[in-house]
Design a protein around this motif. Structure first.
Motif, PDB file in Angstrom:
ATOM      1  N   ILE A 148       0.868  -1.179   0.000  1.00  0.00           N
ATOM      2  CA  ILE A 148       0.000   0.000   0.000  1.00  0.00           C
ATOM      3  C   ILE A 148       0.904   1.229   0.000  1.00  0.00           C
ATOM      4  CG2 ILE A 148      -1.627   1.393   1.354  1.00  0.00           C
ATOM      5  CD1 ILE A 148      -2.796  -1.186   2.456  1.00  0.00           C
ATOM      6  N   TYR A 149       0.696   2.090  -0.981  1.00  0.00           N
ATOM      7  CA  TYR A 149       1.449   3.341  -1.029  1.00  0.00           C
ATOM      8  C   TYR A 149       0.555   4.463  -0.516  1.00  0.00           C
ATOM      9  CZ  TYR A 149       4.637   0.605  -3.854  1.00  0.00           C
ATOM     10  OH  TYR A 149       5.504  -0.371  -4.273  1.00  0.00           O
ATOM     11  N   LEU A 150       1.059   5.202   0.447  1.00  0.00           N
ATOM     12  CA  LEU A 150       0.276   6.286   1.029  1.00  0.00           C
ATOM     13  C   LEU A 150       0.352   7.504   0.123  1.00  0.00           C
ATOM     14  CD1 LEU A 150       1.354   5.925   4.773  1.00  0.00           C
ATOM     15  CD2 LEU A 150      -0.711   5.043   3.681  1.00  0.00           C
ATOM     16  N   THR A 151      -0.806   8.007  -0.267  1.00  0.00           N
ATOM     17  CA  THR A 151      -0.853   9.191  -1.121  1.00  0.00           C
ATOM     18  C   THR A 151      -1.711  10.256  -0.445  1.00  0.00           C
ATOM     19  OG1 THR A 151      -2.765   8.287  -2.327  1.00  0.00           O
ATOM     20  CG2 THR A 151      -0.584   7.872  -3.257  1.00  0.00           C
ATOM     21  N   GLY A 152      -1.414  11.489  -0.774  1.00  0.00           N
ATOM     22  CA  GLY A 152      -2.201  12.595  -0.226  1.00  0.00           C
ATOM     23  C   GLY A 152      -1.902  12.914   1.221  1.00  0.00           C
ATOM     24  N   ILE A 153      -0.770  12.400   1.739  1.00  0.00           N
ATOM     25  CA  ILE A 153      -0.374  12.669   3.121  1.00  0.00           C
ATOM     26  C   ILE A 153       1.049  13.222   3.123  1.00  0.00           C
ATOM     27  CG2 ILE A 153       0.061  11.697   5.424  1.00  0.00           C
ATOM     28  CD1 ILE A 153      -1.858   9.457   4.786  1.00  0.00           C
ATOM     29  N   GLY A 154       1.248  14.383   3.740  1.00  0.00           N
ATOM     30  CA  GLY A 154       2.595  14.916   3.927  1.00  0.00           C
ATOM     31  C   GLY A 154       3.213  14.310   5.182  1.00  0.00           C
ATOM     32  N   HIS A 155       4.545  14.245   5.243  1.00  0.00           N
ATOM     33  CA  HIS A 155       5.189  13.637   6.411  1.00  0.00           C
ATOM     34  C   HIS A 155       4.807  14.352   7.706  1.00  0.00           C
ATOM     35  CE1 HIS A 155       8.009  16.859   5.276  1.00  0.00           C
ATOM     36  NE2 HIS A 155       8.406  16.859   6.528  1.00  0.00           N
ATOM     37  N   GLN A 156       4.585  15.675   7.609  1.00  0.00           N
ATOM     38  CA  GLN A 156       4.239  16.448   8.808  1.00  0.00           C
ATOM     39  C   GLN A 156       2.804  16.173   9.284  1.00  0.00           C
ATOM     40  OE1 GLN A 156       4.736  17.627   5.783  1.00  0.00           O
ATOM     41  NE2 GLN A 156       3.165  19.142   5.251  1.00  0.00           N
ATOM     42  N   ASP A 157       1.980  15.563   8.406  1.00  0.00           N
ATOM     43  CA  ASP A 157       0.590  15.260   8.769  1.00  0.00           C
ATOM     44  C   ASP A 157       0.415  13.831   9.290  1.00  0.00           C
ATOM     45  OD1 ASP A 157      -0.214  17.791   7.772  1.00  0.00           O
ATOM     46  OD2 ASP A 157      -0.234  16.970   5.734  1.00  0.00           O
ATOM     47  N   LEU A 158       1.440  12.999   9.123  1.00  0.00           N
ATOM     48  CA  LEU A 158       1.315  11.570   9.441  1.00  0.00           C
ATOM     49  C   LEU A 158       0.883  11.323  10.880  1.00  0.00           C
ATOM     50  CD1 LEU A 158       1.752   8.625   8.448  1.00  0.00           C
ATOM     51  CD2 LEU A 158       4.117   8.829   9.260  1.00  0.00           C
ATOM     52  N   GLN A 159       1.400  12.131  11.805  1.00  0.00           N
ATOM     53  CA  GLN A 159       1.109  11.918  13.229  1.00  0.00           C
ATOM     54  C   GLN A 159      -0.385  11.947  13.538  1.00  0.00           C
ATOM     55  OE1 GLN A 159       2.022  15.858  15.465  1.00  0.00           O
ATOM     56  NE2 GLN A 159       3.423  15.817  13.737  1.00  0.00           N
ATOM     57  N   SER A 160      -1.156  12.713  12.743  1.00  0.00           N
ATOM     58  CA  SER A 160      -2.590  12.840  13.028  1.00  0.00           C
ATOM     59  C   SER A 160      -3.353  11.554  12.731  1.00  0.00           C
ATOM     60  CB  SER A 160      -3.198  14.002  12.236  1.00  0.00           C
ATOM     61  OG  SER A 160      -3.088  13.769  10.847  1.00  0.00           O
ATOM     62  N   TYR A 161      -2.720  10.595  12.021  1.00  0.00           N
ATOM     63  CA  TYR A 161      -3.371   9.325  11.705  1.00  0.00           C
ATOM     64  C   TYR A 161      -2.989   8.209  12.682  1.00  0.00           C
ATOM     65  CZ  TYR A 161      -4.420  11.854   7.435  1.00  0.00           C
ATOM     66  OH  TYR A 161      -4.878  12.786   6.547  1.00  0.00           O
ATOM     67  N   PHE A 162      -2.160   8.540  13.667  1.00  0.00           N
ATOM     68  CA  PHE A 162      -1.823   7.598  14.736  1.00  0.00           C
ATOM     69  C   PHE A 162      -2.626   8.015  15.972  1.00  0.00           C
ATOM     70  CE2 PHE A 162       1.343   6.389  11.807  1.00  0.00           C
ATOM     71  CZ  PHE A 162       1.856   5.159  12.202  1.00  0.00           C
TER      72      PHE A 162
END
Length: 292
Positions: free
Chosen positions: A223-237
């Motif tokens: 699965i390749y994550l698209t539409g997510i910036g590295h700085q936004d990743l934390q909000s999905y944890f």
């Protein structure tokens, strides 16, 4: 006539109607003109061309409750992601990618580990601790031993659930237990498209019982994550959320900064090292992707 799209292949849509079963349909040109693509799960209005051959045209797509991009399906209430507890061992990085994708699309996700009979109880407890502590519902079943099927049915009851998971985890075996007639009910479609019935190549909707449907989707190995910036990743944890406001720096990445409350929670055992390691790995991956 009204119906629901249960499968879509190469421009043909298979619409299940209460009155006359499954019709093979094409979508009217107006959908292409308006750049609307019918999706599995869509409730539609259909004009029959031949009642004998069960062919028709889709003339209207009724209002969607929601529409997912990956997998491309409509009107779902929740996602069920199935991994094996063993054989193959669960790929936590892949599981976390799926969870992020569903968080991104705001879909409630239940995690189901099949083949529970192959691992010791303490391993199951460890899996429950890792993902249960994040707020996910975790279920253990065995298709082989027919264990946990009743509990799974309760979770699915009166909902439309998109079911996904890697190949080889026993997804098809579980679906056949939930609905023994699944292969038989899609027989009309299988005959028309001349494909094998046991390997899922396209998303399809299967009725389990009254108001209870599952969307079987093709197995995935990446699965390749698209539409997510590295700085936004934390909000999905999910497990980071209650600690983030307590970090010293606003916009803390939870990797290098001092006085990071998330890293402190990790050291205290409140956050799973598995999940945190995957977070760091995905953060670096997204960061490098953006550079190029």
């Amino acid at each position: 006539m009204q119906g629901k799209i249960v499968k879509g292949i190469a421009g043909f849509y298979y619409v299940h109607t209460a009155e006359a079963g499954i019709f093979e349909c094409k979508a009217k040109g107006i959908f292409r003109k308006e750049k609307i693509k019918p999706l599995v799960g869509d409730n539609v209005e259909m004009e029959p061309i031949s009642m004998e051959e069960k062919t028709g045209n889709i003339v209207r797509i009724r209002k969607r409750e929601n529409a997912l991009i990956r997998p491309a399906v409509a009107n779902v209430d929740q996602a069920l992601v199935i991994f094996a507890a063993d054989k193959p061992k669960p790929n936590f990085n892949l599981l976390d990618r799926f969870l992020i994708m569903m968080e991104q699309q705001q879909v409630k996700t239940v995690i189901c580990f099949n083949k529970r009979d192959l691992v010791r109880e303490e391993e199951l407890l460890n899996l429950r601790e890792i993902y249960g502590s994040c707020g996910y519902e975790v279920l253990f079943v065995s298709a082989q031993k027919e264990q946990g099927i009743g509990e799974l049915l309760q979770i699915l009851e009166k909902k439309t659930t998109t079911v996904a998971g890697p190949s080889g985890v026993g997804k098809s075996s579980l679906i056949n237990l939930l609905q023994p007639k699944a292969q038989m009910e899609t027989g009309d479609i299988s005959g028309k498209i001349e494909r094998g019935r046991h390997t899922t190549r396209h998303s399809q909707l299967i009725r389990i019982q009254d108001q209870t449907y599952i969307m079987d989707t093709p197995g995935f190995s990446s699965i390749y994550l698209t539409g997510i910036g590295h700085q936004d990743l934390q909000s999905y944890f999910r497990e980071f959320r209650k600690y983030e406001p307590l970090c010293r720096f606003q916009g803390c990445s939870h990797i290098h900064e001092p006085d990071c409350r998330v890293k402190q929670a990790l050291e205290e055992g409140a956050i799973s090292p598995f999940r945190y390691e995957n977070y760091v790995m995905l953060y670096e991956e997204l960061k490098s992707t953006r550079k190029y």
